[in-house]
Scaffold this motif. Structure first.
Motif, PDB file in Angstrom:
ATOM      1  N   MET A  46       0.832  -1.197   0.000  1.00 26.26           N
ATOM      2  CA  MET A  46       0.000   0.000   0.000  1.00 26.26           C
ATOM      3  C   MET A  46       0.869   1.249   0.000  1.00 26.26           C
ATOM      4  N   THR A  47       0.286   2.338  -0.476  1.00 25.67           N
ATOM      5  CA  THR A  47       0.927   3.645  -0.441  1.00 25.67           C
ATOM      6  C   THR A  47      -0.159   4.689  -0.235  1.00 25.67           C
ATOM      7  N   ILE A  48       0.147   5.736   0.533  1.00 24.33           N
ATOM      8  CA  ILE A  48      -0.851   6.763   0.853  1.00 24.33           C
ATOM      9  C   ILE A  48      -0.563   8.026   0.064  1.00 24.33           C
ATOM     10  N   ILE A  49      -1.567   8.500  -0.657  1.00 25.80           N
ATOM     11  CA  ILE A  49      -1.506   9.765  -1.385  1.00 25.80           C
ATOM     12  C   ILE A  49      -2.706  10.592  -0.952  1.00 25.80           C
ATOM     13  N   GLY A  50      -2.467  11.705  -0.259  1.00 23.58           N
ATOM     14  CA  GLY A  50      -3.574  12.510   0.240  1.00 23.58           C
ATOM     15  C   GLY A  50      -4.413  11.716   1.221  1.00 23.58           C
ATOM     16  N   ASP A  51      -5.709  11.666   0.964  1.00 20.93           N
ATOM     17  CA  ASP A  51      -6.622  10.906   1.827  1.00 20.93           C
ATOM     18  C   ASP A  51      -7.015   9.566   1.215  1.00 20.93           C
ATOM     19  N   ARG A  55     -13.459   8.002   5.302  1.00 19.15           N
ATOM     20  CA  ARG A  55     -14.605   7.116   5.500  1.00 19.15           C
ATOM     21  C   ARG A  55     -14.213   5.735   6.002  1.00 19.15           C
ATOM     22  N   GLY A  56     -12.946   5.369   5.792  1.00 20.04           N
ATOM     23  CA  GLY A  56     -12.493   4.055   6.223  1.00 20.04           C
ATOM     24  C   GLY A  56     -13.118   2.923   5.437  1.00 20.04           C
ATOM     25  N   THR A  57     -13.382   3.162   4.153  1.00 14.41           N
ATOM     26  CA  THR A  57     -14.027   2.148   3.320  1.00 14.41           C
ATOM     27  C   THR A  57     -13.317   2.035   1.968  1.00 14.41           C
ATOM     28  N   ILE A  58     -13.459   0.880   1.357  1.00 14.46           N
ATOM     29  CA  ILE A  58     -12.948   0.671   0.000  1.00 14.46           C
ATOM     30  C   ILE A  58     -13.893   1.363  -0.978  1.00 14.46           C
ATOM     31  N   VAL A  59     -13.365   2.262  -1.787  1.00 13.54           N
ATOM     32  CA  VAL A  59     -14.197   2.991  -2.744  1.00 13.54           C
ATOM     33  C   VAL A  59     -13.967   2.531  -4.180  1.00 13.54           C
ATOM     34  N   GLN A  66      -4.593 -14.523  -7.088  1.00 11.47           N
ATOM     35  CA  GLN A  66      -5.728 -13.747  -7.556  1.00 11.47           C
ATOM     36  C   GLN A  66      -5.593 -12.355  -6.930  1.00 11.47           C
ATOM     37  N   THR A  67      -5.295 -11.355  -7.759  1.00 11.45           N
ATOM     38  CA  THR A  67      -4.934 -10.047  -7.234  1.00 11.45           C
ATOM     39  C   THR A  67      -5.945  -8.989  -7.633  1.00 11.45           C
ATOM     40  N   THR A  68      -6.314  -8.149  -6.664  1.00 13.75           N
ATOM     41  CA  THR A  68      -7.154  -6.990  -6.938  1.00 13.75           C
ATOM     42  C   THR A  68      -6.398  -5.738  -6.514  1.00 13.75           C
ATOM     43  N   TYR A  69      -6.751  -4.622  -7.139  1.00 14.41           N
ATOM     44  CA  TYR A  69      -6.110  -3.338  -6.866  1.00 14.41           C
ATOM     45  C   TYR A  69      -7.199  -2.339  -6.514  1.00 14.41           C
ATOM     46  N   GLY A  70      -6.974  -1.573  -5.444  1.00 11.56           N
ATOM     47  CA  GLY A  70      -8.066  -0.706  -5.015  1.00 11.56           C
ATOM     48  C   GLY A  70      -7.613   0.557  -4.312  1.00 11.56           C
ATOM     49  N   ILE A  71      -8.620   1.327  -3.893  1.00  8.77           N
ATOM     50  CA  ILE A  71      -8.406   2.569  -3.150  1.00  8.77           C
ATOM     51  C   ILE A  71      -9.295   2.557  -1.915  1.00  8.77           C
ATOM     52  N   ILE A  72      -8.701   2.924  -0.791  1.00  9.20           N
ATOM     53  CA  ILE A  72      -9.445   3.082   0.459  1.00  9.20           C
ATOM     54  C   ILE A  72      -9.529   4.563   0.784  1.00  9.20           C
ATOM     55  N   ASP A  73     -10.736   5.046   1.052  1.00  8.20           N
ATOM     56  CA  ASP A  73     -10.932   6.426   1.480  1.00  8.20           C
ATOM     57  C   ASP A  73     -10.608   6.515   2.966  1.00  8.20           C
ATOM     58  N   ILE A  74      -9.576   7.283   3.300  1.00  3.29           N
ATOM     59  CA  ILE A  74      -9.109   7.367   4.679  1.00  3.29           C
ATOM     60  C   ILE A  74     -10.176   7.958   5.600  1.00  3.29           C
TER      61      ILE A  74
END
Length: 385
Positions: free
Chosen positions: A277-282, A308-312, A298-306
């Protein structure tokens, strides 16, 4: 040609012309043109290739963002009077105070070089070193201290003066500490306990808190077994990944923040295994790998909203069908363009790959790297003219 690209190439040529190893062998970089230029104050990206354990094949690559050219194995030609190899298993890479810090785990050292030219400043001897972070002119390095397949010993964090490259302190933490981060005058360390588990003693499950002023451990926070990645966000909160214990605890990402009494506590978690993981902004950009019944990743790539604490977004990138990613091993995101870089270890024993996608996850290019690319850092140069 951009100013800093010219400096980088000129110094390299001068070094090679002025001196070489005793056997007169100089290993020159190989290169590919990605065909894409990105002209911001982030002029390049270093990629540290781990190399398979025991092979002594840790190498350093450089992506020149200004020209789009990818240079493989640059360290030997920048340092012709040193041994050709960086060592055994590159585990972390960071830039601080104009220097490039490369943690070479099984070689028990941190190699330090000029960040602009990759010319060596020296090295720091630290046993079984793992990760590095910085604060106030010091480097803080996590260390397993003991050796694999031997009796597990308590791990430590070493304090290194970044000017003299001398170790000036050490404090014990938990068993087999991995990533660490600074927030609000404290150093937080994720303890894995991996060697403990190999010996049937169970994983460590704590984050250690070190007061930087006194360089002593204040307390430990119980989180979950087998902690690995740990990052601080811009709000002073922590995000720490647990690999689980492969039985009753599944891998999750835990969110830690201060309560009303100012104590760091676990507030919630996200039910997904985090491989990197890497953090950019929020936003937390991550990849998550699981295995099917045939042990294929089996790999997925995603973004977590800091906030809201949820996967967006859990479908972040679209790898090309005719050139798929085989073994995702690292992720980086450009701080300004938000281009996404995925490191692919392929088969773990031969050359890896670096993929680039735009901020919407559309494929841009791919190039070959050294063996097992897993860690990277952007080189930022601000022209103050």
């Amino acid at each position: 040609m951009p100013k800093y690209t010219l400096i980088f190439l000129t110094i390299s040529i001068l070094i090679v012309l002025s001196s070489c190893r005793d056997d007169n062998i100089v290993v020159y970089p190989t290169q590919d043109d990605t065909g894409h230029q990105t002209k911001t104050e982030y002029i390049g990206m270093y990629v540290l290739n781990e190399g398979n354990m025991g092979s002594n094949k840790c190498t350093l690559d450089y992506l020149d963002l200004m020209t789009g050219v990818y240079h493989r194995n640059i360290y030997p030609s920048r340092n012709p009077n040193q041994v050709m190899e960086l060592g055994d298993v590159g585990n972390d890479i960071k830039i601080y105070g104009g220097s490039l810090w490369m943690v070479v785990n099984m070689s028990n050292k941190i190699e330090v070089a000029n960040a602009l030219t990759a010319v060596s400043r020296g090295h720091v001897d630290i046993p079984n070193c793992r990760y590095v972070t910085f604060d106030g002119g010091y480097a803080y390095v996590s260390s397993y201290v003991g050796e694999i397949n031997k009796e597990s010993v308590i791990g430590g964090v070493y304090k290194v003066d970044t000017t003299t490259l001398q170790v000036v302190g050490k404090v014990n933490v938990g068993y087999q500490p991995d990533e660490l981060a600074v927030a609000d005058g404290k150093l937080y360390v994720a303890n894995s306990g991996g060697y403990q588990a190999m010996q049937g003693k169970g994983y460590d499950n704590r984050v250690s808190i070190i007061d930087l002023a006194s360089f002593t451990v204040e307390k430990h926070i119980t989180v979950a077994p087998n902690l690995s990645l740990l990052r601080a966000d811009s709000h002073g909160d922590l995000w720490v990944a647990s690999r689980g214990d492969y039985q009753s605890y599944t891998p999750r990402l835990y969110h830690l923040k201060k309560d009303r009494q100012g104590q760091m506590v676990v507030t919630d978690s996200i039910d997904t295994p985090i491989g990197g993981m890497t953090i950019i902004g929020d936003s937390i950009y991550y990849y998550s790998s699981t295995y099917d019944k045939n042990w294929q990743p089996q790999t997925t790539y995603g973004i977590i909203d800091i906030k809201r604490g949820t996967i967006v977004n859990d479908h972040l990138v679209s790898p090309p069908a005719d050139n798929p990613i085989k073994t995702t091993y690292g992720i980086m995101v450009h701080p300004l363009t938000h281009d996404i870089y995925i490191m692919d270890a392929t088969n773990y024993v031969s050359s890896g790959k670096l993929y680039c996608f735009d901020h919407d996850g559309n494929y841009k290019w791919v190039t070959w790297t050294g063996d097992i690319p897993g860690h990277a850092v952007f080189l930022e140069v601000r022209d103050k003219r």
